[in-house]
Design a protein around this motif. Structure first.
Motif, PDB file in Angstrom:
ATOM      1  N   ALA A   1       0.834  -1.205   0.000  1.00 43.02           N
ATOM      2  CA  ALA A   1       0.000   0.000   0.000  1.00 43.02           C
ATOM      3  C   ALA A   1       0.870   1.257   0.000  1.00 43.02           C
ATOM      4  CB  ALA A   1      -0.930  -0.001   1.212  1.00 43.02           C
ATOM      5  N   ALA A   2       1.943   1.252   0.785  1.00 45.68           N
ATOM      6  CA  ALA A   2       2.853   2.399   0.812  1.00 45.68           C
ATOM      7  C   ALA A   2       3.539   2.563  -0.541  1.00 45.68           C
ATOM      8  CB  ALA A   2       3.882   2.230   1.932  1.00 45.68           C
ATOM      9  N   GLN A   3       3.910   1.455  -1.166  1.00 42.72           N
ATOM     10  CA  GLN A   3       4.530   1.526  -2.492  1.00 42.72           C
ATOM     11  C   GLN A   3       3.554   2.099  -3.521  1.00 42.72           C
ATOM     12  OE1 GLN A   3       5.923  -2.641  -2.900  1.00 42.72           O
ATOM     13  NE2 GLN A   3       7.941  -1.736  -3.251  1.00 42.72           N
ATOM     14  N   LYS A   4       2.331   1.606  -3.528  1.00 40.11           N
ATOM     15  CA  LYS A   4       1.327   2.075  -4.494  1.00 40.11           C
ATOM     16  C   LYS A   4       1.020   3.555  -4.296  1.00 40.11           C
ATOM     17  CE  LYS A   4      -0.812  -2.350  -5.366  1.00 40.11           C
ATOM     18  NZ  LYS A   4      -1.929  -3.244  -5.099  1.00 40.11           N
ATOM     19  N   ALA A   5       1.084   4.013  -3.047  1.00 40.19           N
ATOM     20  CA  ALA A   5       0.829   5.425  -2.748  1.00 40.19           C
ATOM     21  C   ALA A   5       2.031   6.304  -3.091  1.00 40.19           C
ATOM     22  CB  ALA A   5       0.466   5.583  -1.270  1.00 40.19           C
ATOM     23  N   GLY A   6       3.140   5.677  -3.476  1.00 39.51           N
ATOM     24  CA  GLY A   6       4.330   6.443  -3.826  1.00 39.51           C
ATOM     25  C   GLY A   6       5.059   7.018  -2.630  1.00 39.51           C
ATOM     26  N   ARG A   7       4.820   6.452  -1.465  1.00 43.31           N
ATOM     27  CA  ARG A   7       5.433   6.970  -0.244  1.00 43.31           C
ATOM     28  C   ARG A   7       6.908   6.615  -0.161  1.00 43.31           C
ATOM     29  NH1 ARG A   7       2.273   5.585   5.019  1.00 43.31           N
ATOM     30  NH2 ARG A   7       3.854   7.014   5.817  1.00 43.31           N
ATOM     31  N   PRO A   8       7.681   7.439   0.515  1.00 45.96           N
ATOM     32  CA  PRO A   8       9.050   7.044   0.835  1.00 45.96           C
ATOM     33  C   PRO A   8       8.990   5.948   1.896  1.00 45.96           C
ATOM     34  CG  PRO A   8       8.540   9.170   1.833  1.00 45.96           C
ATOM     35  CD  PRO A   8       7.354   8.769   1.003  1.00 45.96           C
ATOM     36  N   ILE A   9       9.859   4.948   1.786  1.00 45.07           N
ATOM     37  CA  ILE A   9       9.793   3.772   2.663  1.00 45.07           C
ATOM     38  C   ILE A   9      11.187   3.418   3.142  1.00 45.07           C
ATOM     39  CG2 ILE A   9       9.192   1.312   2.797  1.00 45.07           C
ATOM     40  CD1 ILE A   9       7.261   1.869   0.391  1.00 45.07           C
ATOM     41  N   LEU A  10      11.276   3.037   4.414  1.00 49.10           N
ATOM     42  CA  LEU A  10      12.512   2.492   4.970  1.00 49.10           C
ATOM     43  C   LEU A  10      12.197   1.149   5.602  1.00 49.10           C
ATOM     44  CD1 LEU A  10      15.544   2.851   5.713  1.00 49.10           C
ATOM     45  CD2 LEU A  10      14.743   3.756   7.913  1.00 49.10           C
ATOM     46  N   ILE A  11      12.911   0.123   5.176  1.00 49.24           N
ATOM     47  CA  ILE A  11      12.834  -1.191   5.810  1.00 49.24           C
ATOM     48  C   ILE A  11      14.006  -1.256   6.775  1.00 49.24           C
ATOM     49  CG2 ILE A  11      12.913  -3.698   5.464  1.00 49.24           C
ATOM     50  CD1 ILE A  11      10.461  -2.383   4.172  1.00 49.24           C
ATOM     51  N   GLU A  12      13.714  -1.532   8.032  1.00 52.59           N
ATOM     52  CA  GLU A  12      14.746  -1.574   9.077  1.00 52.59           C
ATOM     53  C   GLU A  12      14.803  -2.993   9.643  1.00 52.59           C
ATOM     54  OE1 GLU A  12      15.817   0.704  13.254  1.00 52.59           O
ATOM     55  OE2 GLU A  12      13.915   1.117  12.284  1.00 52.59           O
ATOM     56  N   ILE A  13      15.872  -3.724   9.314  1.00 47.56           N
ATOM     57  CA  ILE A  13      16.018  -5.103   9.777  1.00 47.56           C
ATOM     58  C   ILE A  13      16.894  -5.089  11.024  1.00 47.56           C
ATOM     59  CG2 ILE A  13      16.844  -7.402   9.188  1.00 47.56           C
ATOM     60  CD1 ILE A  13      16.224  -6.649   6.233  1.00 47.56           C
ATOM     61  N   THR A  14      16.303  -5.502  12.136  1.00 48.88           N
ATOM     62  CA  THR A  14      16.987  -5.403  13.424  1.00 48.88           C
ATOM     63  C   THR A  14      16.893  -6.700  14.215  1.00 48.88           C
ATOM     64  OG1 THR A  14      15.034  -4.616  14.598  1.00 48.88           O
ATOM     65  CG2 THR A  14      16.417  -2.940  13.568  1.00 48.88           C
ATOM     66  N   ALA A  15      17.711  -6.769  15.233  1.00 46.66           N
ATOM     67  CA  ALA A  15      17.655  -7.860  16.207  1.00 46.66           C
ATOM     68  C   ALA A  15      17.880  -7.243  17.583  1.00 46.66           C
ATOM     69  CB  ALA A  15      18.726  -8.908  15.915  1.00 46.66           C
ATOM     70  N   PRO A  16      17.154  -7.699  18.591  1.00 47.95           N
ATOM     71  CA  PRO A  16      17.291  -7.097  19.920  1.00 47.95           C
ATOM     72  C   PRO A  16      18.675  -7.272  20.526  1.00 47.95           C
ATOM     73  CG  PRO A  16      15.826  -9.011  19.986  1.00 47.95           C
ATOM     74  CD  PRO A  16      16.153  -8.762  18.554  1.00 47.95           C
ATOM     75  N   TRP A  17      19.416  -8.253  20.091  1.00 48.94           N
ATOM     76  CA  TRP A  17      20.748  -8.524  20.640  1.00 48.94           C
ATOM     77  C   TRP A  17      21.856  -7.800  19.876  1.00 48.94           C
ATOM     78  CZ3 TRP A  17      23.182 -10.494  16.472  1.00 48.94           C
ATOM     79  CH2 TRP A  17      22.405 -11.178  15.538  1.00 48.94           C
ATOM     80  N   CYS A  18      21.512  -7.077  18.827  1.00 49.42           N
ATOM     81  CA  CYS A  18      22.492  -6.467  17.916  1.00 49.42           C
ATOM     82  C   CYS A  18      22.939  -5.078  18.405  1.00 49.42           C
ATOM     83  CB  CYS A  18      21.861  -6.355  16.536  1.00 49.42           C
ATOM     84  SG  CYS A  18      22.820  -5.408  15.353  1.00 49.42           S
ATOM     85  N   PRO A  19      24.229  -4.919  18.751  1.00 50.52           N
ATOM     86  CA  PRO A  19      24.699  -3.603  19.207  1.00 50.52           C
ATOM     87  C   PRO A  19      24.678  -2.556  18.091  1.00 50.52           C
ATOM     88  CG  PRO A  19      26.535  -5.155  19.070  1.00 50.52           C
ATOM     89  CD  PRO A  19      25.275  -5.931  18.797  1.00 50.52           C
ATOM     90  N   THR A  20      24.879  -2.955  16.859  1.00 51.18           N
ATOM     91  CA  THR A  20      24.824  -2.001  15.751  1.00 51.18           C
ATOM     92  C   THR A  20      23.398  -1.486  15.568  1.00 51.18           C
ATOM     93  OG1 THR A  20      26.664  -3.133  14.678  1.00 51.18           O
ATOM     94  CG2 THR A  20      25.346  -1.670  13.297  1.00 51.18           C
ATOM     95  N   CYS A  21      22.420  -2.376  15.693  1.00 47.57           N
ATOM     96  CA  CYS A  21      21.015  -1.974  15.604  1.00 47.57           C
ATOM     97  C   CYS A  21      20.677  -0.965  16.706  1.00 47.57           C
ATOM     98  CB  CYS A  21      20.095  -3.189  15.733  1.00 47.57           C
ATOM     99  SG  CYS A  21      20.361  -4.453  14.476  1.00 47.57           S
TER     100      CYS A  21
END
Length: 135
Positions: A37-57
């Protein structure tokens, strides 16, 4: 008198936070339907792949929070993907590691980064999601 001063300071801080929070980008757990739906609306999108144990995240979180609070990102849709439990989504985006950020402008992927904690380069990635080049 001290209580009133502290209460006034807290009230002011909450009001300021409310104003700043009003401009924060929308963040939600990834679902295929919401992403499409966000893609069809032409919205800017960020996918954030995280893990609770990840210090970089954990290091990326405050950087992203500060950047996405800017008014220019008020329409940014941020989708959180848990690295440990959403292997289906990782396959969909060809992501192999946590702390991966994937930027889309509507249906098009416009950039990605892995393990980046530099505010300037994360800002540059987010700017790629905008329709016009914004410094």
């Amino acid at each position: 008198m001290y209580r009133r001063t502290v209460l006034a300071a807290l009230t002011g801080a909450l009001a300021l936070f409310s104003v700043a929070a009003g401009h924060a980008a929308e963040s939600a757990e990834f679902t295929q339907g919401a992403f499409e739906a966000a893609q069809k609306a032409g919205r800017p999108i960020l996918i954030e792949i995280t893990a609770p144990w990840c210090p970089t995240c954990r290091a990326q979180k405050p950087i992203l929070s500060e950047l996405t609070a800017a008014p220019k990102f008020e329409d940014l849709a941020v989708f959180d993907v848990d690295f440990d439990s959403r292997k289906d989504v990782l396959r969909l985006f060809h992501a192999q590691s946590q702390s991966t950020l994937i930027a889309f402008r509507g249906p098009d992927e416009v950039g990605r980064s892995v393990g980046d904690t530099a505010p300037a380069s994360i800002a540059a990635l987010l700017n790629k999601t905008l329709s016009s080049a914004t410094p």
